[in-house]
Each structure stands twice: as C-alpha cells, then as structure tokens.
Design an enzyme around this catalytic site. Sequence first.
Site, mmCIF file in Angstrom:
data_model
loop_
_atom_site.group_PDB
_atom_site.id
_atom_site.type_symbol
_atom_site.label_atom_id
_atom_site.label_comp_id
_atom_site.label_asym_id
_atom_site.label_seq_id
_atom_site.Cartn_x
_atom_site.Cartn_y
_atom_site.Cartn_z
ATOM 1 N N HIS A 21 0.829 -1.205 0.000
ATOM 2 C CA HIS A 21 0.000 0.000 0.000
ATOM 3 C C HIS A 21 0.862 1.253 0.000
ATOM 4 C CE1 HIS A 21 0.878 0.811 4.234
ATOM 5 N NE2 HIS A 21 0.538 -0.422 4.531
ATOM 6 N N CYS A 59 3.298 -4.770 6.671
ATOM 7 C CA CYS A 59 3.001 -4.623 5.245
ATOM 8 C C CYS A 59 4.256 -4.214 4.481
ATOM 9 C CB CYS A 59 1.908 -3.567 5.049
ATOM 10 S SG CYS A 59 0.328 -3.992 5.834
#
Length: 430
Positions: free
Chosen positions: A152, A160
């Site tokens: 992202h 992430c």
Amino acid sequence: MRLKHIAFALLVATALTGCNDTLDTTSIDLKSVKNKVEQPLPAKILADMQAKNMPRQSPIMIRILKEEGKLEIWKARADNRFEVIKSYDICAWSGKLGPKVKEGDRQAPEGFYSLTPAHLNPNSKYYLAINTGFPNRYDAANGRNGSNLMIHGACSSSGCYSMTDEQVLEIYAFARDAFRGGQTSVQLQAFPFRMDAENMARHRDNQNFAFWKMIKEGYDNFEITKRPPEVNVCEKKYVFNQQLTGNGTFAPASACPPMSTAPALVSALSSYEKTYDVAYTKALDKYDGKVWYEPTEAERKAVVSEKRKGRDIAYAPTGTSLEAGKLMSESDFKDMMEKRMAAAQAKNAPASSVMLASAGPNSRATSAAERMRQDRLPTATTPAIAAAAPTVMSAQGKPVAVPVPAQNPLAYAAVPQQTEEAKKPFWKFW
C-alpha cells in the site's frame, strides 16, 4: 535548409529524452491525478514496454526482496518470458528478515502468493492497496495467521510492504492492466534477499534458513525459466512445477501425490545447481569466521532519518538491512553482545531480552556446543513456532517474558479472499 532545422530539433528532443530517463517516473504530482484507480502508466514506462516487446496488457509478476528493499515488476514479453520492467525502492517494511508467523509479530510475509482482481483495494486509507493474500495454503497448513497484510501507499508499515503514494499508483496500474488483459492471477514472490550463493552463505546461521532453502527452489525455477512457477502445497511444504503422475491431488496437510518434474526442467535445474554449489562453497570460505549483524527496525530507520524531515509524521521510511547491517568477526560480535548485556544489567533490564532484540535470529552462538544445540532447534517452518510464545532466561536463570509487539493497527476495507484456481503448467502459461 528546413530539413536541417527539423533534424536538429529531433536531435535535441532525443537528447532531452535521454536526460529524462534518469528521472524518477513516480514524481507525478498527485494533485493532478483525477482518478487514481484509472490513472494510466507514465509514457516512459509504456515506451519501455514497447521497446521490450511487451504488450500493454500482458501478464505481470511481482517480486519483493526485503534485504535490498526492492519491489520488482516483471512483465511477459511476446515470447511468454518475463523481464523486469520497473524496480521500486520499498519505502517501509517492518520487523526483520523472516516470514510472518502470527498476528501482531510485525513481520512482512515471505513466500508465494496468488493475487486476483479481488485483492485490489481502491478504497484503502493508505491511498491504494493490494492484499498480499496472506495467509496462503502453506501458511494455513503451518498454523501461521495474520490479516490485512498489504502492499500500500503512505510509507508506513506494520507487517506490510509500504510504498510512497506515487509508487503504489503505478504498481496498482500494472496489476489493473494485466487483469484487464485476461490474467486471472498475479504471482507475488516475497523473498528475504536475492537467493544467490553469496547471500545464502551470508545468512546460513539464520533460524529461518530451512524455510529459505525451500522457497529458494521456486526462486531457482523462475531464474531458469523466466516464467512464474506453478506452485502447490503438500506435506506442509511448497512444491514447484510438479506434474501429477497418477491419481491424487495436492492437499496442503496431506502426503504429496505421485508427481514428477519435466525432463527438460530437471536437466536445467541440475546444471544450475552445479554452478550454484561451486559458488556456495567459495562463499562459505569467504564468510568463515564472520557473522552478519542484521539491524533492528530502529537501526534501519536511523539510517534514513533525513528522509522524514519536512514530511507528515506518519511518513516512516525504514531503510534497508544492507545499509544498516554489517559483517563482523565472531569475536567482535561477541564483544558487542557482552557490552549490551552489561549495559542492560546496569539499567536493571533483562539482558537476554536485549540480546534477542539486538542480535536477532541470525546471530551465531559463541561456542561450538551452543551452535550444535541451535542446529537441533525447530526452524521457522515447524508449525509449533506459530503457537509457542518465545521465552528466554535472564542472567539470573529466571524465565523472562519476551514482549510481543502490538497488533497490526492498520485497518482496510475487507478484501474477499478467493480460492486459488487450478493453474496450467508453466510451459503452457498464458
């Protein structure tokens, strides 16, 4: 005369184009983006694709290399072989080298993941997001768990792979175009580092080494064929490019069915492995008596602290392990650890916890007996790792609880998980 002026103008234009080749193509002004979901790829990338004989909507593959902090987009040429079309510096990834094991461990996934259109999240709070598909069949079979593990924007990570908004705008466009071209599943390969002989020898003492050797088989298959390998799971392990030779199916927790490797691939792998073995033996000699110190996340952040100046506080680049890590002699490493223990004891802090946080899983033991003991410990591929809470002993011989990082705070719109579809063998790809 006019023709001369035109030729001169073309020459200047070509020269300027050459200069622009060195510019970051992700420097687009986001304020000018009217529809981020439909934003086309930059003209520079489209020109590169045309030069490499890559149809605009041909399949892609995503490869992540943690230690280098790289995210690569590989794209199929007209001959079905894949080539890198763009490489990005990962802005932030949390934890250390090694796979994600459980919710809240701040680790970013490693392994092979299958991404479908349903994994695209245009409504992410972090500009745009692509769900990594963790946990996959291998993770589930080995008791690993976690949720909302994404690629992202926003440059802030808790498990992430976080990019800048400008970067994820392009990455999202690559995936969108490939899906529209008919690709049903994009393979995501996440590795701790480039799995060559040099790096494998440098990390040979890491507790994740057995897991890395397993996923290296998939890495090698791709390096040879330049096509994403067919990935299956049986006996709680990955298997690559295997053909069924009888009745049976691949089931993650069950015995592997009768299977074989295509003869041509067997020959290519054999040749590849011979070259690798020679290089690995040479690398072992090079790193004999040496220890690679893998930095903590805080140490990685310190190296790139200048990048945060003038930006929003949420912007948190972490830098790469190669920048902040270092190769040390065993004696220097031992001295450093002893000093940290002494400093921790002086502050009434559990010395062993400091050792665990600073040295990480890839530090060598300080004695031959201790090394032999570590060799017998379960590796990260053992299912028990996921369930067992880490415990260590303090300098006084008492059990000390190792603090577990807070749960991943990122919240995303729910992305439906789809069952991975049956894939064609790699030689029939696309």
